[in-house]
Design a protein around this motif. Structure first.
Motif, short mmCIF file in Angstrom:
data_model
loop_
_atom_site.label_atom_id
_atom_site.label_comp_id
_atom_site.label_asym_id
_atom_site.label_seq_id
_atom_site.Cartn_x
_atom_site.Cartn_y
_atom_site.Cartn_z
N UNK A 229 0.82 -1.21 0.00
CA UNK A 229 0.00 0.00 0.00
C UNK A 229 0.86 1.26 0.00
N UNK A 230 1.97 1.23 0.72
CA UNK A 230 2.78 2.44 0.82
C UNK A 230 3.45 2.78 -0.51
N UNK A 231 3.96 1.79 -1.21
CA UNK A 231 4.66 2.08 -2.47
C UNK A 231 3.70 2.45 -3.59
N UNK A 232 2.40 2.14 -3.42
CA UNK A 232 1.41 2.48 -4.44
C UNK A 232 0.63 3.75 -4.10
N UNK A 233 0.97 4.39 -3.01
CA UNK A 233 0.26 5.59 -2.59
C UNK A 233 0.87 6.84 -3.23
N UNK A 234 0.01 7.78 -3.60
CA UNK A 234 0.51 9.04 -4.17
C UNK A 234 1.20 9.89 -3.12
N UNK A 235 0.79 9.77 -1.86
CA UNK A 235 1.46 10.46 -0.77
C UNK A 235 1.80 9.43 0.30
N UNK A 236 2.94 8.77 0.17
CA UNK A 236 3.27 7.66 1.09
C UNK A 236 3.73 8.16 2.44
N UNK A 267 10.25 4.70 -1.97
CA UNK A 267 9.33 4.88 -0.85
C UNK A 267 8.85 3.54 -0.28
N UNK A 268 9.69 2.54 -0.35
CA UNK A 268 9.38 1.27 0.28
C UNK A 268 9.74 1.31 1.76
N UNK A 269 9.36 0.28 2.46
CA UNK A 269 9.64 0.21 3.90
C UNK A 269 11.14 0.00 4.11
N UNK A 270 11.71 0.80 4.98
CA UNK A 270 13.12 0.62 5.35
C UNK A 270 13.19 -0.28 6.57
N UNK A 271 14.09 -1.24 6.53
CA UNK A 271 14.19 -2.25 7.58
C UNK A 271 15.46 -2.02 8.37
N UNK A 272 15.32 -1.97 9.70
CA UNK A 272 16.46 -1.82 10.60
C UNK A 272 16.48 -2.99 11.58
N UNK A 273 17.68 -3.47 11.85
CA UNK A 273 17.83 -4.59 12.76
C UNK A 273 18.03 -4.13 14.21
N UNK A 274 18.28 -2.85 14.42
CA UNK A 274 18.42 -2.33 15.78
C UNK A 274 17.05 -2.15 16.42
N UNK A 275 17.04 -2.09 17.75
CA UNK A 275 15.80 -1.94 18.48
C UNK A 275 15.24 -0.53 18.31
N UNK A 276 14.01 -0.32 18.77
CA UNK A 276 13.34 0.96 18.59
C UNK A 276 14.08 2.09 19.27
N UNK A 277 14.47 1.88 20.54
CA UNK A 277 15.14 2.95 21.27
C UNK A 277 16.52 3.26 20.72
N UNK A 278 17.13 2.32 19.98
CA UNK A 278 18.43 2.58 19.36
C UNK A 278 18.30 3.32 18.03
N UNK A 279 17.12 3.25 17.40
CA UNK A 279 16.93 3.90 16.10
C UNK A 279 16.32 5.29 16.23
N UNK A 280 15.37 5.46 17.17
CA UNK A 280 14.62 6.71 17.28
C UNK A 280 14.65 7.16 18.74
N UNK A 281 14.95 8.42 19.01
CA UNK A 281 14.90 8.91 20.40
C UNK A 281 13.50 8.76 20.97
N UNK A 282 13.37 8.31 22.22
CA UNK A 282 12.04 8.09 22.80
C UNK A 282 11.18 9.36 22.83
N UNK A 283 11.80 10.54 23.02
CA UNK A 283 11.00 11.76 23.12
C UNK A 283 10.40 12.16 21.78
N UNK A 284 10.85 11.55 20.68
CA UNK A 284 10.28 11.85 19.36
C UNK A 284 9.16 10.89 18.98
#
Length: 386
Positions: A229-236, A267-284
């Motif tokens: 769905x994301x790659x076929x959306x006009x605004x992904x 605009x496909x899904x990007x895959x990360x093997x690190x955990x959530x807190x290691x990829x994105x700051x919790x306050x964001x």
């Protein structure tokens, strides 16, 4: 499977209960346990303790990586030294790694081997896998036969008819190419008109050992729907998957969809093997949970909305909320019950949540997005008739 450490009988019973609940004991009796020493543990594989291989691998990883299993079942008296603890840990790990199940024969049923219920479950799973494999082979053979028949019909035609068919195929290919190029240009215009970065959404695959095999396959297909769905959306969406562990059963189910190729597509899904807190700051982050007390009707473009990748059939209440609190992330829930009169739970599938977020990011209001996405089977019949 313990040392003779002079622990009291109460401590021994406590240890036996804890160990039995995790499936370590298969056929060792209490007298055998009382007389087992560390060197003898290395020979315990001769008992061929019954345990299913995936479960054994999971227990072995827990013992080797975090020692959680061993520390939880350690008797109150403890080991006399760190060396004894390490030796016992290594011995138990070796026992699990080297043990093999007994053959499922009538004389072994209930005597150190698998129970009848376990045997039926494994046999049922083997039948399902065999049927699935046979179905796939039949589908491949059918497609191959259809392709050969089509090629034979084409070769039996005269040269003029063959030229006409080849020309039609070329025209169809060119039309498909023009349609793709038109879609890409329209998508770039929509993204430029937005005037802000794409809405960020993260899918957290941080739940281990909760889902069944069927639920893990269901989760993998839901993530594949999100990608399509994301790659076929006009605004992904700026969509990412975090915490992928290919050695886990959840990761193995997802790897069948080749998620590494998703990020290569526009605009496909990007895959990360690190955990959530290691990829994105919790306050964001804002962790979406149906059990949260905070209800939102708009999206903040500066925030990353996190969707918990879990399919539990409403068994694990508060699982996503507790995980968010453990990571120090603010929680929120979508107002699904406010805009839809549901017959069942307000918990939706991962791809449904992503679809709602995508529609809201494209400019739709929350109520319209929810009504468009929620499956009709979940909506009350009285409300639909009205």
């Amino acid at each position: 499977m313990i040392l003779r450490m002079g622990v009291c009988y109460q401590s021994l019973l406590f240890l036996l209960i804890k160990v039995q609940t995790m499936g370590f004991l298969a056929q060792l009796s209490v007298p055998q346990l009382l007389t087992t020493s560390i060197p003898e543990l290395h020979q315990a594989a001769q008992f061929k303790c019954n345990r299913w291989e995936p479960g054994s691998a999971f227990l072995l990883r827990r013992i080797q990586d975090r020692r959680v299993t061993f520390q939880n079942v350690r008797p109150r008296g403890g080991c006399s030294s760190d060396g004894e603890e390490d030796g016992l840990l290594e011995a138990v790990a070796g026992l699990i790694e080297s043990s093999e199940p007994l053959p499922n024969t009538p004389e072994n049923i209930g005597v150190g081997a698998m129970s009848k219920r376990q045997a039926k479950r494994i046999a049922r799973q083997e039948r399902y896998l065999k049927q699935l494999q046979d179905k796939r082979k039949a589908a491949k053979a059918r497609k191959r036969a259809e392709a050969e028949a089509e090629q034979w019909r084409f070769e039996s035609l005269d040269p003029v008819a063959q030229a006409e068919i080849l020309g039609c195929r070329q025209l169809a290919k060119e039309a498909s190419f023009r349609a793709r190029e038109s879609f890409r240009s329209q998508r770039e215009l929509r993204i430029a008109d937005r005037g802000a970065p794409l809405q960020r959404v993260a899918i957290d695959i941080g739940y281990r050992g909760i889902m069944t095999k069927r639920e893990e396959r269901s989760l993998a297909s839901q993530l594949a729907y999100c990608q399509a769905e994301n790659k076929r959306s006009l605004l992904p969406l700026d969509l990412v998957i975090v915490g992928l562990d290919t050695s886990s059963s959840e990761g193995s189910a997802l790897m069948k969809w080749n998620p590494e190729n998703w990020s290569r597509e526009p605009y496909g899904i990007k895959v990360y093997y690190e955990s959530l807190d290691a990829c994105i700051p919790p306050h964001d982050c804002v962790y979406l949970s149906a059990d949260s007390a905070n209800e939102i009707e708009t999206l903040d473009s500066d925030k990353v909305y996190v969707v918990g990748a879990i399919v539990d059939r409403n068994r694990c209440v508060d699982a996503s909320r507790l995980r968010a609190e453990s990571l120090g992330i603010t929680t929120a829930r979508l107002p699904i019950q406010k805009f839809c009169d549901l017959d069942s739970s307000s918990v939706l599938a991962v791809n449904h949540i992503v679809s709602i977020l995508m529609r809201v990011a494209q400019g739709s209001d929350m109520g319209t997005a929810i009504r468009d996405v929620v499956p009709p089977r979940k909506v009350s019949k009285d409300s639909t008739s009205d």
